[in-house]
Design a protein around this motif. Structure first.
Motif, short mmCIF file in Angstrom:
data_model
loop_
_atom_site.label_atom_id
_atom_site.label_comp_id
_atom_site.label_asym_id
_atom_site.label_seq_id
_atom_site.Cartn_x
_atom_site.Cartn_y
_atom_site.Cartn_z
N UNK A 96 1.04 -0.85 -0.17
CA UNK A 96 0.02 0.31 0.21
C UNK A 96 0.82 1.59 0.20
N UNK A 97 0.44 2.66 -0.90
CA UNK A 97 0.81 3.30 -0.69
C UNK A 97 0.37 5.05 -0.39
N UNK A 98 0.86 5.43 1.02
CA UNK A 98 -0.01 6.37 1.28
C UNK A 98 0.38 7.58 0.15
N UNK A 99 -0.16 8.33 -0.28
CA UNK A 99 0.46 9.21 -1.15
C UNK A 99 0.70 11.01 -0.97
N UNK A 100 -0.43 11.15 0.36
CA UNK A 100 -0.63 12.59 0.78
C UNK A 100 0.35 12.35 2.77
N UNK A 101 -0.06 13.14 3.22
CA UNK A 101 -0.03 13.29 4.85
C UNK A 101 -0.84 12.76 5.58
N UNK A 102 -0.30 11.72 5.66
CA UNK A 102 -0.92 10.52 6.78
C UNK A 102 -2.09 11.14 7.16
N UNK A 103 -2.03 11.78 8.31
CA UNK A 103 -2.92 13.19 8.57
C UNK A 103 -3.88 13.56 7.97
N UNK A 104 -4.38 13.55 6.70
CA UNK A 104 -5.06 13.59 5.90
C UNK A 104 -5.71 12.57 5.10
N UNK A 105 -5.20 11.54 4.77
CA UNK A 105 -5.60 10.87 4.35
C UNK A 105 -6.60 9.82 5.63
N UNK A 106 -5.75 9.92 7.00
CA UNK A 106 -6.65 8.65 7.60
C UNK A 106 -7.11 10.17 8.58
N UNK A 107 -7.60 11.31 8.62
CA UNK A 107 -8.20 11.80 9.14
C UNK A 107 -10.00 11.78 9.60
N UNK A 108 -9.97 11.16 9.41
CA UNK A 108 -11.39 10.20 10.48
C UNK A 108 -11.59 8.78 12.06
N UNK A 109 -11.91 9.59 12.33
CA UNK A 109 -11.87 8.12 12.85
C UNK A 109 -12.02 6.40 12.63
N UNK A 110 -12.72 6.62 11.62
CA UNK A 110 -13.35 5.10 11.40
C UNK A 110 -11.44 4.45 10.29
N UNK A 111 -11.94 6.00 9.17
CA UNK A 111 -10.92 5.18 8.49
C UNK A 111 -9.61 5.03 9.29
N UNK A 112 -8.84 6.01 10.17
CA UNK A 112 -8.04 5.51 11.07
C UNK A 112 -8.09 3.89 12.34
N UNK A 113 -9.27 3.65 12.42
CA UNK A 113 -9.19 2.34 12.69
C UNK A 113 -9.03 1.36 11.76
N UNK A 114 -9.83 2.04 10.56
CA UNK A 114 -9.98 0.90 9.57
C UNK A 114 -7.61 0.89 8.97
N UNK A 115 -7.17 1.65 9.07
CA UNK A 115 -5.41 1.75 9.27
C UNK A 115 -5.53 0.68 10.15
N UNK A 116 -5.38 1.46 11.03
CA UNK A 116 -4.92 0.13 12.38
C UNK A 116 -5.10 -1.15 12.03
N UNK A 117 -5.67 -1.56 11.48
CA UNK A 117 -6.38 -3.32 11.80
C UNK A 117 -5.78 -3.93 10.34
N UNK A 118 -5.23 -3.41 9.44
CA UNK A 118 -5.64 -3.30 8.16
C UNK A 118 -4.04 -3.60 7.60
N UNK A 119 -3.26 -2.49 8.39
CA UNK A 119 -2.07 -2.08 7.60
C UNK A 119 -1.12 -2.99 8.08
N UNK A 120 -1.26 -3.75 9.35
CA UNK A 120 0.00 -5.43 9.56
C UNK A 120 0.10 -6.13 8.68
N UNK A 121 -1.15 -6.20 7.99
CA UNK A 121 -1.24 -7.47 6.89
C UNK A 121 -0.23 -7.30 5.61
#
Length: 406
Positions: free
Chosen positions: A156-181
């Motif tokens: 996976x590639x984060x193309x902008x500031x991660x604080x922008x790409x994962x700026x909501x609680x749901x997106x951040x939770x999804x990122x934390x739950x999946x990026x380890x894979x």
């Protein structure tokens, strides 16, 4: 005999929402063409087909009218449904698959999320790529939650500031739950890595964007236009309004009344910015030029290039302006892209974000000192070598090959 990893050919599936004209989409299109030209099999998996997209060299598909031979419905929004001929382009070229649910496949709001996930899983199952390369926010979460269940490696590639790409609680939770894979995570700056917890950070690799070959050329030699230019989406993050305020004060002071501020790009704030230019009394000094083809030819003669964003990843527009040898002013915005490109006062000027006074001072510094402006422009061209397509694209290719070996 075991195949040399350097010559081994991969099937690379590249996943993104669409190929609409934006920075991440352009990088993906450029990488897709490069991978294909190196002999790899490339499949673009997009949610939908946008009204205005980048042209893909070696595309195997072609958009066709409804009812045409071999026409397949790719996506059917309420306006402008799209049909394609999957084999109407270059023979054995870059394939394209669409993952959006068609209206006939939808079962209601609650069920559609699972149906989208199931459809994407079926796509991966059918394609069986060696690796999936996903770009941007929610797409990354979707790729990891589907392709890894089919035992497919995902980068996976984060193309902008991660604080922008994962700026909501749901997106951040999804990122934390999946990026380890993820088999690998690509970010663009050192600061971007710091956003993630340690177990994710350990998987991060910094890979930059390559320069569009259009911007690799000899520096313009001659009298420069009396113009300042900006290239990008017309929106609040890009802060065109602040630059206009600084520019209006410079114009009203009297010495630079014949200068223009040229804005290239389109976006939701266009009408508001046009009205604001008039209210500032500089309507005749600000030109809104929209999206243009061959941007390099439009901006290479400008005196100054300005990037005023509040947040960026590694900004393509800034790299490209530096490649042309234009003296550049950029905000020192998170997550540190401009700071990694510019040595302040040597090959560009850095100013704090949302600081009109500092922006005005930087513009005047270059306007008043032609020798400094010329020196900064010449020094900026180092990016042509560091971010050349040959160097950067090879690094991406080597990285994906290494991932598939693990």
């Amino acid at each position: 005999m075991k195949q040399d990893n350097n010559s081994r050919k991969l099937h690379i599936a590249m996943y993104i929402g669409s190929l609409q004209k934006g920075g991440a989409e352009r990088v993906m299109v450029n990488l897709a063409s490069y991978f294909f030209e190196q002999g790899h099999k490339v499949t673009l998996v997009t949610t939908y087909l946008a009204p205005e997209e980048y042209q893909v060299d070696h595309a195997a598909w072609r958009v066709v009218p409804a009812g045409a031979d071999r026409a397949e419905l790719a996506c059917d929004p309420d306006e402008n449904p799209v049909w394609i001929d999957p084999c109407g382009g270059e023979a054995n070229g870059i394939q394209r698959v669409f993952s959006a649910l068609l209206k006939s496949e939808q079962k209601g709001r609650l069920k559609n999320l699972k149906l989208r996930s199931d459809k994407l899983r079926k796509i991966w199952r059918k394609l069986k790529p060696d690796v999936v390369l996903s770009f941007i926010g929610k797409n990354n979460i979707m790729a990891l939650s589907t392709a890894t269940r089919e035992d497919i490696k995902v980068v996976v590639s984060v193309r902008a500031d991660p604080y922008m790409e994962y700026d909501s609680r749901s997106l951040r939770a999804g990122m934390l739950a999946t990026f380890g894979k993820a088999s690998g995570i690509v970010v663009q700056t050192t600061d971007a890595k710091k956003f993630f917890p340690g177990y994710i950070r350990r998987k991060c690799t910094i890979l930059p964007n390559s320069i569009n070959p259009e911007f690799i050329r000899k520096r313009f030699f001659g009298d420069r236009e009396k113009s300042l230019c900006m290239v990008g989406r017309l929106d609040e993050n890009k802060n065109q309004a602040m630059v206009m305020e600084a520019f209006s004060e410079i114009i009203k002071a009297g010495d630079y009344k014949d200068y223009k501020l040229k804005l290239y790009g389109d976006g939701p704030d266009k009408l508001k910015l046009q009205r604001y230019a008039i209210s500032l009394g500089i309507g005749s000094n600000v030109e809104f030029l929209g999206n243009v083809e061959h941007v390099a030819e439009h901006i290479e003669k400008a005196s100054i290039f300005i990037l005023a964003s509040s947040q960026e990843g590694m900004p393509n527009a800034l790299i490209e302006a530096m490649s042309l040898g234009i003296a550049c002013i950029a905000t020192d915005c998170p997550c540190g892209g401009p700071r990694e490109l510019i040595r302040d006062g040597e090959n560009g000027l850095l100013v704090p974000i949302k600081d009109k006074t500092a922006m005005k001072a930087a513009i005047l510094k270059l306007l008043k000192n032609k020798e400094l402006c010329e020196k900064i422009g010449k020094n900026a061209m180092y990016v042509q070598e560091k971010y050349s397509p040959d160097v950067v694209n090879k690094a991406w290719e080597s990285y994906l090959k290494e991932i598939t070996k693990r």
